[in-house]
Write an enzyme that holds these catalytic residues in place. Structure first.
Site: not given
Length: 220
Positions: A108, A39, A35, A111
């Site tokens: 989450d 991102d 995650e 990502e």
């Protein structure tokens, strides 16, 4: 995950991206590290796409567009489009508490999936997946990037008032899916409310938009 548009050479990466901490173990790592990476992958793709799409835009114009495209609500919306919640690997308690529908958990995981694509096939593959699923949002980002809270604060300041105050005036529903009632109030007493099950931030935005609409109606 056929909807994703990527065939994994290393399917274990996808499995890890879909593994929540509630079911993780020493031999089954969760998706938190992915995650973190995803991102950044998403951020770079969006920054590059926005930079290229509007060569005349200033930093001040690009920043709210970027924030609208990478924020958790948008990632969760893409995850829902992909039915990601249906394939998440969750512990029993998380499943019983509605984990497959939780916005933060979906964001989450989305990502993490992007990071898995990046590690599996490189940046161009990850970029293709992002643009495939964020493309429509890129096209309407000017609309989506409108921030009602900022607009309301600017309106209040223009009237010589302090910033609006947001209050959680009610909470109901089960713990795994609480319903919040948010009230936004100006110094002169004018106020509006919004109720919802999303994040408090999204409900505050809805309350701010409601008050903006009311203020606009009073001046027309």
């Amino acid at each position: 995950m056929g909807r994703l548009g990527h065939d994994f050479a290393q399917p274990q990466l996808l499995i890890r991206a879909l593994t929540h901490g509630s079911i993780a173990s020493v031999t089954r790592p969760d998706n938190q590290r992915l995650e973190f990476l995803g991102d950044r992958v998403l951020g770079l793709v969006m920054a590059e796409a926005l930079f290229s799409a509007d060569t005349a835009a200033t930093e001040g114009q690009l920043a709210p567009r970027y924030n609208a495209l990478v924020r958790g609500e948008t990632c969760a919306a893409v995850a829902r489009d992909l039915s990601l919640g249906e394939v998440l690997k969750l512990g029993r308690s998380e499943m019983l508490s509605g984990g497959r529908r939780k916005e933060a958990l979906l964001a989450d995981a989305m990502e993490a999936v992007l990071a898995a694509v990046y590690l599996d096939a490189g940046f161009e593959a990850a970029r293709a997946v992002v643009l495939r699923h964020w493309g429509g949002r890129l096209a309407q980002v000017d609309h989506d990037s409108r921030d009602a809270k900022t607009a309301l604060q600017e309106w209040a300041q223009a009237q010589g008032m302090p910033p609006p105050v947001y209050e959680q005036t009610e909470r109901s529903g089960p713990d795994h899916a609480p319903v919040f009632l948010i009230t936004v109030r100006l110094e002169d007493g004018r106020h509006a409310q919004a109720r919802g099950t999303g994040t408090k931030r999204s409900i505050e935005q809805a309350a701010a938009q409601s008050l903006l609409d009311r203020l606009e109606g009073q001046t027309t």
